[in-house]
Design a protein around this motif. Structure first.
Motif, PDB file in Angstrom:
ATOM      1  N   MET A 156       0.812  -1.214   0.000  1.00 13.86           N
ATOM      2  CA  MET A 156       0.000   0.000   0.000  1.00 13.86           C
ATOM      3  C   MET A 156       0.846   1.265   0.000  1.00 13.86           C
ATOM      4  O   MET A 156       0.308   2.367   0.043  1.00 13.86           O
ATOM      5  CB  MET A 156      -0.906   0.007   1.240  1.00 13.86           C
ATOM      6  CG  MET A 156      -2.010  -1.025   1.224  1.00 13.86           C
ATOM      7  SD  MET A 156      -3.320  -0.570   0.085  1.00 13.86           S
ATOM      8  CE  MET A 156      -4.092   0.759   0.997  1.00 13.86           C
ATOM      9  N   LEU A 157       2.165   1.126  -0.071  1.00  9.47           N
ATOM     10  CA  LEU A 157       3.022   2.300   0.065  1.00  9.47           C
ATOM     11  C   LEU A 157       2.736   3.347  -1.007  1.00  9.47           C
ATOM     12  O   LEU A 157       2.603   4.534  -0.711  1.00  9.47           O
ATOM     13  CB  LEU A 157       4.492   1.889   0.010  1.00  9.47           C
ATOM     14  CG  LEU A 157       5.038   1.203   1.262  1.00  9.47           C
ATOM     15  CD1 LEU A 157       6.475   0.783   1.038  1.00  9.47           C
ATOM     16  CD2 LEU A 157       4.936   2.111   2.466  1.00  9.47           C
ATOM     17  N   PHE A 158       2.668   2.906  -2.253  1.00 14.25           N
ATOM     18  CA  PHE A 158       2.422   3.867  -3.322  1.00 14.25           C
ATOM     19  C   PHE A 158       1.030   4.479  -3.182  1.00 14.25           C
ATOM     20  O   PHE A 158       0.838   5.672  -3.418  1.00 14.25           O
ATOM     21  CB  PHE A 158       2.576   3.188  -4.685  1.00 14.25           C
ATOM     22  CG  PHE A 158       3.990   3.172  -5.185  1.00 14.25           C
ATOM     23  CD1 PHE A 158       5.043   2.954  -4.312  1.00 14.25           C
ATOM     24  CD2 PHE A 158       4.280   3.364  -6.520  1.00 14.25           C
ATOM     25  CE1 PHE A 158       6.353   2.930  -4.757  1.00 14.25           C
ATOM     26  CE2 PHE A 158       5.581   3.347  -6.986  1.00 14.25           C
ATOM     27  CZ  PHE A 158       6.622   3.130  -6.101  1.00 14.25           C
ATOM     28  N   ASP A 159       0.045   3.659  -2.808  1.00 19.48           N
ATOM     29  CA  ASP A 159      -1.300   4.188  -2.593  1.00 19.48           C
ATOM     30  C   ASP A 159      -1.322   5.174  -1.438  1.00 19.48           C
ATOM     31  O   ASP A 159      -2.020   6.190  -1.479  1.00 19.48           O
ATOM     32  CB  ASP A 159      -2.281   3.047  -2.310  1.00 19.48           C
ATOM     33  CG  ASP A 159      -2.609   2.256  -3.561  1.00 19.48           C
ATOM     34  OD1 ASP A 159      -2.262   2.726  -4.656  1.00 19.48           O
ATOM     35  OD2 ASP A 159      -3.200   1.176  -3.440  1.00 19.48           O
ATOM     36  N   ASN A 160      -0.562   4.871  -0.383  1.00 20.96           N
ATOM     37  CA  ASN A 160      -0.495   5.781   0.760  1.00 20.96           C
ATOM     38  C   ASN A 160       0.035   7.146   0.350  1.00 20.96           C
ATOM     39  O   ASN A 160      -0.466   8.187   0.775  1.00 20.96           O
ATOM     40  CB  ASN A 160       0.407   5.203   1.852  1.00 20.96           C
ATOM     41  CG  ASN A 160      -0.214   4.007   2.548  1.00 20.96           C
ATOM     42  OD1 ASN A 160      -1.397   3.734   2.365  1.00 20.96           O
ATOM     43  ND2 ASN A 160       0.564   3.299   3.319  1.00 20.96           N
ATOM     44  N   MET A 161       1.074   7.131  -0.481  1.00 17.64           N
ATOM     45  CA  MET A 161       1.648   8.396  -0.932  1.00 17.64           C
ATOM     46  C   MET A 161       0.631   9.199  -1.723  1.00 17.64           C
ATOM     47  O   MET A 161       0.492  10.411  -1.546  1.00 17.64           O
ATOM     48  CB  MET A 161       2.887   8.127  -1.789  1.00 17.64           C
ATOM     49  CG  MET A 161       4.082   7.615  -1.019  1.00 17.64           C
ATOM     50  SD  MET A 161       5.529   7.483  -2.076  1.00 17.64           S
ATOM     51  CE  MET A 161       5.800   9.209  -2.459  1.00 17.64           C
ATOM     52  N   THR A 162      -0.093   8.518  -2.605  1.00 13.85           N
ATOM     53  CA  THR A 162      -1.093   9.198  -3.422  1.00 13.85           C
ATOM     54  C   THR A 162      -2.202   9.785  -2.559  1.00 13.85           C
ATOM     55  O   THR A 162      -2.584  10.952  -2.717  1.00 13.85           O
ATOM     56  CB  THR A 162      -1.694   8.218  -4.443  1.00 13.85           C
ATOM     57  OG1 THR A 162      -0.654   7.691  -5.269  1.00 13.85           O
ATOM     58  CG2 THR A 162      -2.722   8.913  -5.315  1.00 13.85           C
ATOM     59  N   CYS A 163      -2.716   8.981  -1.625  1.00 18.00           N
ATOM     60  CA  CYS A 163      -3.820   9.440  -0.786  1.00 18.00           C
ATOM     61  C   CYS A 163      -3.378  10.542   0.172  1.00 18.00           C
ATOM     62  O   CYS A 163      -4.130  11.489   0.427  1.00 18.00           O
ATOM     63  CB  CYS A 163      -4.410   8.260  -0.004  1.00 18.00           C
ATOM     64  SG  CYS A 163      -5.219   7.032  -1.039  1.00 18.00           S
ATOM     65  N   THR A 164      -2.170  10.428   0.704  1.00 15.00           N
ATOM     66  CA  THR A 164      -1.663  11.472   1.590  1.00 15.00           C
ATOM     67  C   THR A 164      -1.495  12.779   0.838  1.00 15.00           C
ATOM     68  O   THR A 164      -1.844  13.855   1.337  1.00 15.00           O
ATOM     69  CB  THR A 164      -0.319  11.043   2.205  1.00 15.00           C
ATOM     70  OG1 THR A 164      -0.487   9.808   2.890  1.00 15.00           O
ATOM     71  CG2 THR A 164       0.183  12.086   3.184  1.00 15.00           C
ATOM     72  N   ALA A 165      -0.962  12.700  -0.389  1.00 13.31           N
ATOM     73  CA  ALA A 165      -0.810  13.905  -1.204  1.00 13.31           C
ATOM     74  C   ALA A 165      -2.167  14.530  -1.509  1.00 13.31           C
ATOM     75  O   ALA A 165      -2.334  15.754  -1.439  1.00 13.31           O
ATOM     76  CB  ALA A 165      -0.071  13.566  -2.496  1.00 13.31           C
ATOM     77  N   ALA A 166      -3.147  13.677  -1.847  1.00 12.65           N
ATOM     78  CA  ALA A 166      -4.490  14.191  -2.136  1.00 12.65           C
ATOM     79  C   ALA A 166      -5.092  14.861  -0.907  1.00 12.65           C
ATOM     80  O   ALA A 166      -5.718  15.928  -1.000  1.00 12.65           O
ATOM     81  CB  ALA A 166      -5.389  13.052  -2.617  1.00 12.65           C
ATOM     82  N   LEU A 167      -4.896  14.251   0.265  1.00 15.51           N
ATOM     83  CA  LEU A 167      -5.422  14.833   1.498  1.00 15.51           C
ATOM     84  C   LEU A 167      -4.770  16.177   1.792  1.00 15.51           C
ATOM     85  O   LEU A 167      -5.448  17.149   2.156  1.00 15.51           O
ATOM     86  CB  LEU A 167      -5.191  13.869   2.659  1.00 15.51           C
ATOM     87  CG  LEU A 167      -5.675  14.347   4.029  1.00 15.51           C
ATOM     88  CD1 LEU A 167      -7.186  14.437   4.058  1.00 15.51           C
ATOM     89  CD2 LEU A 167      -5.187  13.423   5.127  1.00 15.51           C
ATOM     90  N   ASP A 168      -3.455  16.244   1.628  1.00 21.54           N
ATOM     91  CA  ASP A 168      -2.748  17.507   1.859  1.00 21.54           C
ATOM     92  C   ASP A 168      -3.260  18.602   0.931  1.00 21.54           C
ATOM     93  O   ASP A 168      -3.422  19.762   1.332  1.00 21.54           O
ATOM     94  CB  ASP A 168      -1.248  17.315   1.648  1.00 21.54           C
ATOM     95  CG  ASP A 168      -0.614  16.461   2.730  1.00 21.54           C
ATOM     96  OD1 ASP A 168      -1.232  16.319   3.801  1.00 21.54           O
ATOM     97  OD2 ASP A 168       0.486  15.930   2.499  1.00 21.54           O
ATOM     98  N   ILE A 169      -3.504  18.239  -0.316  1.00 21.38           N
ATOM     99  CA  ILE A 169      -3.987  19.222  -1.285  1.00 21.38           C
ATOM    100  C   ILE A 169      -5.380  19.711  -0.903  1.00 21.38           C
ATOM    101  O   ILE A 169      -5.685  20.909  -0.997  1.00 21.38           O
ATOM    102  CB  ILE A 169      -3.971  18.607  -2.697  1.00 21.38           C
ATOM    103  CG1 ILE A 169      -2.518  18.465  -3.171  1.00 21.38           C
ATOM    104  CG2 ILE A 169      -4.772  19.451  -3.675  1.00 21.38           C
ATOM    105  CD1 ILE A 169      -2.363  17.626  -4.411  1.00 21.38           C
ATOM    106  N   LEU A 170      -6.236  18.801  -0.457  1.00 21.86           N
ATOM    107  CA  LEU A 170      -7.576  19.206  -0.031  1.00 21.86           C
ATOM    108  C   LEU A 170      -7.510  20.164   1.154  1.00 21.86           C
ATOM    109  O   LEU A 170      -8.220  21.182   1.192  1.00 21.86           O
ATOM    110  CB  LEU A 170      -8.405  17.972   0.335  1.00 21.86           C
ATOM    111  CG  LEU A 170      -8.816  17.054  -0.817  1.00 21.86           C
ATOM    112  CD1 LEU A 170      -9.499  15.800  -0.281  1.00 21.86           C
ATOM    113  CD2 LEU A 170      -9.731  17.775  -1.785  1.00 21.86           C
ATOM    114  N   VAL A 171      -6.653  19.836   2.131  1.00 17.76           N
ATOM    115  CA  VAL A 171      -6.493  20.719   3.290  1.00 17.76           C
ATOM    116  C   VAL A 171      -5.954  22.074   2.845  1.00 17.76           C
ATOM    117  O   VAL A 171      -6.420  23.132   3.287  1.00 17.76           O
ATOM    118  CB  VAL A 171      -5.558  20.077   4.334  1.00 17.76           C
ATOM    119  CG1 VAL A 171      -5.268  21.055   5.470  1.00 17.76           C
ATOM    120  CG2 VAL A 171      -6.179  18.806   4.895  1.00 17.76           C
ATOM    121  N   GLY A 172      -4.955  22.039   1.946  1.00 16.40           N
ATOM    122  CA  GLY A 172      -4.384  23.287   1.452  1.00 16.40           C
ATOM    123  C   GLY A 172      -5.403  24.141   0.728  1.00 16.40           C
ATOM    124  O   GLY A 172      -5.477  25.366   0.931  1.00 16.40           O
TER     125      GLY A 172
END
Length: 640
Positions: A298-314
């Motif tokens: 899930m590492l690559f998926d984690n990176m994608t989802c974390t990036a998406a979450l950060d962008i939403l917060v931003g």
């Protein structure tokens, strides 16, 4: 030497073999272990198993029985030796690419290229080794591999010169980047695998390379001993690196006696079910829970989802600033953009930089569409979007490898674009906003904002926020139409009628022709649709844009939301409600496209069958497509 040989052949190699069999079994049984980039690890495990068998050929009795075919068997083992290095190199390159762009989720085409290059290079080497006459296959340590002291030892030495430096550079780069790049630390377990493999087989490569008679170095006993120890135990060390990732060994062991159904409850779902209202700082808590690095698959998926979450917060913080409710933001304004910097989460050093391009033009489009910054804040809110976030992070952008994020309420899409597409959008922003705000309806998909985002020192990502044309539908039939026929079908299955067509996939021109062909529109809306499309495509032709598509959505009226009936771009055809829009209109007729058009002219097919044609021809064909679909036989297409 004899003792080391016995230990390597009789103890280390069998242990290594068993460990790799366990990993391969886990790959075949555990669904999550088949996710990208696991397939490269799988091939490395297969190669490792073959190499572990190679040690058996060092047993005198077996070696003597293989004397005639030792050259062929040795070339076979050398094939998988180089193959294992090739896949480690590909894995390292994937790590680097993911660090630079965590939103890149389109792996399928790259995987095909990796497979072809990895196996093709090994096959060429294999053919050389079995065709040459001065290679009997008897190696330095007595196994069937590469002839001792021959020039072919340099083939085994090649990974030290090519693969080893690249793999180690990326390992050190990832370790360095993890200090400032918030996503790089997710990949530390990948680095463990690459690091361990490079050590174990790097010594073997050096031993063979220095053993070449042309170097006149003679026999180096210490290297030979280390090569046997690390080579024989390489599979075991790789196994340890693999299971260092939390939960992997447990999942593999469970798969021996139980199906892998326990994966259904993912971390994301358990996170979504938590009571977020009771958390004082939900954004920080969500971030800390998403930053788990345990599940390797899930590492690559984690990176994608974390990036998406950060962008939403931003985005939420930035749009709050735009309406005056966020103050802790530094900004720099110039003629064409706003650049802002602020802390993404309280009590962290995670900063986000947002550059907003030409907001004055895109705010016109927002006003015309009845959209405000508060609508973005409501759609991007973390509490709703964290639920099943991995299912809404998609790469459905065709050849462009674009990343798409669909908001939970289905109102907006966040899409990545490249620098060339950004330049096109900036150049046409004024005319685009004017066309959208005209009295005549426009079918151009609405873009509400263009941004460049960077988190800490990560690679900048260019994103646009656009409308979701399918927001009014429950489960529509989706058609991506260009008017061409070359590679323009999604299925070879014939359907009697549209009602039995599977939903959830995007069909293309030939699929539409086989199922619908034409659409009879009520209230004589055909002429108005064609007139609007003429104005839209005239703007696109002005900026030499081609390769755009007509997204046609159709669904039974009783399944559509009532708000669809108030949409200007909807139409009715019998029991179906439809909506259409022009999408992917950021590809101009560049030099690369011109070359592609020229190459297509050498083929026997008509130029009009291909998507890549000059903008004027593309527009004519696109309008003819619209005329054919909406039964507008009495209409003339206005050119220019």
């Amino acid at each position: 030497m004899v003792l080391l040989t016995i230990i390597s052949y009789a103890v280390l190699a069998p242990i290594s073999f068993i460990c790799q069999i366990v990993l391969v079994y886990g790959f075949l049984r555990v669904k999550k272990m088949k996710k990208h980039p696991e397939v490269m690890i799988f091939w490395q495990c297969i190669s490792q198993i073959i190499l572990d068998l190679h040690w058996i050929t060092g047993i005198p009795y077996i070696n003597n029985s293989l004397s005639i075919v030792c050259q062929f068997v040795g070339a076979f083992f050398a094939y998988f030796y180089i193959l294992s290095w090739n896949y480690m190199l590909c894995l390292s390159l994937e790590i680097l690419k993911k660090i630079r762009n965590p939103l890149n989720c389109k792996y399928k085409k790259r995987i095909i290229v990796y497979h072809i290059l990895c196996h093709l290079s090994c096959f060429i080497m294999f053919c050389i080794l079995i065709l040459v006459k001065n290679n009997n296959g008897r190696s330095l340590i007595g196994t069937c591999f590469i002839q001792n002291a021959s020039i072919y030892e340099l083939i085994i030495f090649l990974p030290v010169v090519i693969h080893f430096p690249i793999c180690w550079y990326i390992c050190f780069y990832t370790a360095w980047a993890s200090r400032t790049n918030v996503y790089a630390k997710h990949l530390k377990h990948h680095n463990y695998v690459v690091f361990t493999f490079s050590i174990c087989w790097g010594i073997n490569s050096v031993t063979h390379g220095l053993n070449y008679s042309g170097f006149n170095l003679g026999y180096i006993a210490i290297l030979d001993d280390l090569s046997m120890i690390f080579g024989g135990a390489s599979g075991f060390f790789m196994f340890l690196a693999r299971i260092s990732q939390k939960g992997i060994l447990k999942k593999i062991l469970r798969s021996f006696y139980k199906d892998a159904n326990f994966f259904r409850n993912s971390n994301y779902r358990s996170l979504a079910n938590s009571n977020l209202k009771s958390i004082m700082n939900p954004e920080q808590a969500l971030f800390s829970q998403l930053n788990f690095s345990g599940d390797y698959s899930m590492l690559f998926d984690n990176m994608t989802c974390t990036a998406a979450l950060d962008i939403l917060v931003g985005f939420c913080k930035y749009f709050s600033y735009c309406i005056g409710s966020e103050n802790d933001i530094k900004y720099i304004k110039n003629e064409k953009s706003y650049k802002l910097q602020f802390n993404l989460y309280p009590d962290t050093n995670k900063n986000i930089y947002i550059k907003h391009y030409l907001p004055e033009y895109f705010e016109i489009i927002m006003q015309q569409s009845g959209i405000g910054y508060r609508d973005f804040i409501n759609s991007f809110n973390i509490k709703d979007n964290i639920k099943e976030i991995e299912n809404r992070c998609k790469s459905v952008g065709g050849k462009s490898e674009a990343f798409f994020y669909f908001t939970k309420d289905n109102q907006f899409i966040i899409k990545s674009v490249n620098s060339e597409e950004l330049d096109i959008l900036k150049s046409m922003a004024k005319d685009y906003s004017i066309r959208i705000s005209e009295n005549n309806r426009s079918y151009l998909a609405r873009v509400f904002g263009v941004f460049k985002i960077s988190i800490n020192s990560s690679h900048p990502i260019i994103l646009i926020i656009m409308e979701n044309l399918s927001r009014f539908f429950t489960s529509p039939l989706s058609f991506d139409l260009k008017g061409s026929s070359h590679e323009r079908r999604s299925t070879y299955t014939s359907y009697i009628n549209y009602m039995i067509m599977p939903r959830g996939k995007v069909y293309k021109d030939i699929d539409f022709e086989n199922t619908f062909g034409k659409i009879d529109i009520e209230n004589n809306e055909g002429p108005e649709i064609l007139n609007s499309l003429e104005l839209d495509t005239k703007l696109l032709e002005k900026y030499e844009i081609m390769d755009y598509s007509m997204l046609l959505l159709l669904e039974e009226a009783n399944n559509c939301r009532n708000s669809l009936l108030h949409s200007k771009n909807c139409f009715r055809s019998g029991e179906l409600i439809g909506n259409l829009g022009i999408i992917d209109f950021l590809q101009n007729y560049s030099a690369r496209k011109r070359i592609e058009t020229t190459l297509n002219t050498f083929k026997n097919d008509k130029k009009s069958n291909y998507s890549c044609i000059p903008p004027d021809m593309y527009r004519d064909r696109f309008l003819q497509l619209a005329k054919d679909i909406f039964v507008c036989d009495g209409l003339e297409i206005v050119k220019g």
